[in-house]
Design a protein around this motif. Structure first.
Motif, PDB file in Angstrom:
ATOM      1  N   SER A  44       0.820  -1.209   0.000  1.00 22.51           N
ATOM      2  CA  SER A  44       0.000   0.000   0.000  1.00 22.51           C
ATOM      3  C   SER A  44       0.854   1.258   0.000  1.00 22.51           C
ATOM      4  CB  SER A  44      -0.911   0.010   1.227  1.00 22.51           C
ATOM      5  OG  SER A  44      -0.202   0.453   2.361  1.00 22.51           O
ATOM      6  N   GLN A  47       2.173   2.137   3.305  1.00 24.13           N
ATOM      7  CA  GLN A  47       3.175   1.170   3.741  1.00 24.13           C
ATOM      8  C   GLN A  47       4.559   1.531   3.180  1.00 24.13           C
ATOM      9  OE1 GLN A  47       1.492  -2.679   3.183  1.00 24.13           O
ATOM     10  NE2 GLN A  47       3.418  -3.767   3.551  1.00 24.13           N
ATOM     11  N   GLY A  79      -6.558  -1.497  -3.265  1.00 29.11           N
ATOM     12  CA  GLY A  79      -5.151  -1.193  -3.545  1.00 29.11           C
ATOM     13  C   GLY A  79      -4.831  -1.257  -5.022  1.00 29.11           C
TER      14      GLY A  79
END
Lengths: 132, 132
Positions: A44, A47, A79
């Motif tokens: 992501s 992330q 995503g």
DNA sequence: ATCAGTGTATTATGCTTATAATACACTAAG
DNA sequence: CTTAGTGTATTATAAGCATAATACACTGAT
């Protein structure tokens, strides 16, 4: 969702290459190498942003450009996913095509500084372990 | 003054690397390789600017930074000259010390694109002959 | 319904990079 | 002296890159 250990990223802030381009390049390589396969989800935005200590919008820019380029696609609320390629070229050849330009640049540089082939290879062997 | 055929430059506008940094890197390489020796004069600012179709101040920036770094020096009214190094170490060892940073950069790049050591070496062997 | 997780749009700020057009002090050669 | 050639300072403009802080629509699980 757990971080996928298959995909790791590293950026160089001293290279002069924009961060979003470094991210794009590495994702392309991961796809070309088969480390990221069709329909795999990318890490992501938040992330990667956390991992690289970088602004999320910078990662988002890389993703958006990759989507425009047709390499990945958005799944709303979930995503980004690696797109199924039409031609579905052989991953290995695809990867070599991606890598060749960089290696040509490397070889060009080596020749530019009058480094012989074996000299270059030996030094690479020596330095490879030392480095991170 | 005539253009020195020893020193040629090329820049990539698509690489994302700032032009002034590309110029700096190439001059460093020319010095490290011995193509540019102590007390040699560099091509003039306007000369490189014309060759690369780039703003003279961009070239000047590269030169100024190299001067700050102690690699070259200004000779007023004449141009920029490669500086004599203090230690004046043995050329060979000195050369290796100059080359190491470049190779580290190369290895870093290779690792960044998840290229294994042997993979890198094999591909270098293959591509070495093809290239000019 | 709530909540945490997706990507993304928005607005603002700041820095870096590159260009353009002038201008200056200096040097070497005519 | 004049001229052409050095590097560089100045001012202005424009674009690109990256960050920060919010906010939104969506999804999936609780």
């Amino acid at each position: 969702m757990v971080l996928d250990p298959k995909t790791s990223f590293s950026i160089s802030t001293s290279s002069g290459v924009p961060i979003y381009r470094q991210i794009m390049d590495q994702i392309k390589i991961h796809i070309a190498s088969g480390r990221l396969k069709e329909n795999d989800f990318l890490p992501s935005v938040r992330q990667i942003a956390k991992e690289l200590e970088v602004n999320p919008m910078t990662v988002s820019k890389a993703y958006s450009l990759l989507e425009t380029a047709g390499r990945i696609e958005t799944v709303r609320g979930q995503g980004m996913r690696v797109r199924s390629v039409e031609g579905a070229a052989t991953p290995l050849q695809d990867r070599n095509e991606q890598i060749a330009p960089l290696l040509k640049e490397i070889i060009g540089k080596a020749k530019q500084i009058s480094l012989s082939k074996e000299e270059l290879i030996d030094t690479i062997r020596t330095l490879w372990e030392d480095q991170q």
